[in-house]
Write a protein that holds these residues in place. Sequence first.
Motif, PDB file in Angstrom:
ATOM      1  N   ARG A   1       0.863  -1.184   0.000  1.00 20.42           N
ATOM      2  CA  ARG A   1       0.000   0.000   0.000  1.00 20.42           C
ATOM      3  C   ARG A   1       0.897   1.230   0.000  1.00 20.42           C
ATOM      4  O   ARG A   1       1.804   1.349   0.823  1.00 20.42           O
TER       5      ARG A   1
ATOM      6  N   VAL B   1       1.421  -5.136   2.586  1.00 24.24           N
ATOM      7  CA  VAL B   1       0.093  -5.636   2.943  1.00 24.24           C
ATOM      8  C   VAL B   1       0.108  -7.163   3.006  1.00 24.24           C
ATOM      9  O   VAL B   1      -0.462  -7.765   3.925  1.00 24.24           O
TER      10      VAL B   1
ATOM     11  N   ASP C   1      -7.343  -9.442   2.225  1.00 20.08           N
ATOM     12  CA  ASP C   1      -7.887  -8.404   3.102  1.00 20.08           C
ATOM     13  C   ASP C   1      -6.829  -7.320   3.238  1.00 20.08           C
ATOM     14  O   ASP C   1      -5.749  -7.574   3.780  1.00 20.08           O
TER      15      ASP C   1
ATOM     16  N   GLY D   1      -6.579  -4.882   5.156  1.00 17.72           N
ATOM     17  CA  GLY D   1      -6.294  -4.470   6.527  1.00 17.72           C
ATOM     18  C   GLY D   1      -5.413  -5.439   7.280  1.00 17.72           C
ATOM     19  O   GLY D   1      -4.511  -5.032   8.020  1.00 17.72           O
ATOM     20  N   THR D   2      -5.637  -6.734   7.085  1.00 14.08           N
ATOM     21  CA  THR D   2      -4.903  -7.754   7.826  1.00 14.08           C
ATOM     22  C   THR D   2      -3.871  -8.497   6.993  1.00 14.08           C
ATOM     23  O   THR D   2      -2.973  -9.143   7.537  1.00 14.08           O
TER      24      THR D   2
END
Length: 528
Positions: free
Chosen positions: A420, A429, A460, A462-463
């Motif tokens: 990212r 990421v 995902d 975020g994770t």
Amino acid sequence: MSRFGAEQIISLRWDVRRENPPNALWGSNGVAFGPDGRLHVAQYLAGQISAVDVESGDVEVVVPLDGPVRSPDDLAFGADGSMYITDLNPGLVWRRTPAGEFSVVAEGLRCPNGITCVGDRLFVNEMYQDGRVFELFPGGGAPAVLTDGLAMGNAMQLGPDGLLYYPHMMTGEVWRISPEGGTPELVAEQVHQPVAVRFDRGGELVVVSRGVEGIVTRFDGRGSRSLTTTGIAGLDNAAFDDENRMLVSSFASGGLTRIDFDDRPRPIVPRGFSGPFDVTADERGRWYATDHFRLGTATGELGGEAGGMLISELGGFAHGVVADGELLHLTSQFGDVRTYDPAAATVRVRATGLAEPGGVAVGADGALVVAETGAGRVSSIDRDDVVTVLADGLDGPVDVAVGAAGECYVSDQRAGQVRRLSDGGADVVADGLAEPQGITWRDGELFVVEAGRRRLLAIDPGTGEHRVEAEELPVGPPPGSKPTERVPVTAPGIPGQPRAFAGITAAPDGSLLLAAGGEGTVLRLSRG
């Protein structure tokens, strides 16, 4: 018939279908009948040579892509049955004996292309500005230069008058010269984009055009000419069988087609994509795919043959593409980024001199975001065509995607990561991926083509957790093959080969479109 055989794509969450048939001939260039009666086809983009039964259309690979020949462009057979091959990028000419043994006949040539045998003698010319015509000596000895000054040579043949005929591709001329050398003679001028000079079984001169229209020019014994428009873009070469039927190849879309001058062309091996590399869909759901020499579409007039515009109309070897309203933005392996308006048929150059630009996306502010694979960076091109580096120090960025909040993501093939972009850097990421290439955003997730494992992943952001969405994708080289390193595109006029790139995009209907460059199809994945 897919190069991946009968393998089935595996997915528990998606229904997968092909938007077009696989391509049996991965681009087709030089053609010549061998001692076995089959038509042998050099496939420059595939790095292999196939033999075609022209009655049944059956195709067999006889020189595989993991053999010593890197970029076969033309071929001819000697009196003893040996196959001679011009290997364009490395500047080599090979001999393959009837027993399948390879040896180098000549090296150090500049883009050797046109090749022909005259009894036991072998002649080659160069597809290069100020190219040369040579006689080569398979038994040993330095090449003998017959002439120079060719404005890019290509397929040539001995005429019934005992002279060698060859095209000047860039000047629209046909020339001839004695096999013993001497002063070349101009035969015809204002010939439509000549790429191959051939003689039919009756001794008439036939010239094949590399243009969009697919023009074939015939000269009768009095020098009068007649034109036939085949509609096959990017014709490359031709051969006549024992019944004087003309069979043509296409560097742009592969395949093999019989030309009946009083009837429609008849496909022997259907044409198709020689990639594709990237794919996008506009607001109406119409998809476009970049195919090195062309921009292919899903429209009915192009259909399963996956036709499209040639590079001359778009300025370069198209690699990445993204739809933006009614416009398309394309990257070229020549280092250009261009905006194409299909309705107006206009092209605007947005940037030049980029280092192997690959995937392209449209940012939240309307600026273009481009992965520069050769420079290890991601750059932005604003509405005024100002280029700004967003992140550098990457190993091998291939594709980019923009999230719902305008954040940018990049797949780094060599590092095996998805990153990212942030102010002054690129945060990891996901890591430990095998050659991640195409990347797109859909419903809060990143979908990434993991080409090294032939899988589609949902990540995902975020994770970094991921799940496998599809396996056994026909991307990359066929299983069991190890292609030799490709020579990249570097500059206009110097041929090169495309880098691996399996692009992906989210279509307006929620499906995913994936460029299955291993077999020549666009895959549509819809929720099951």
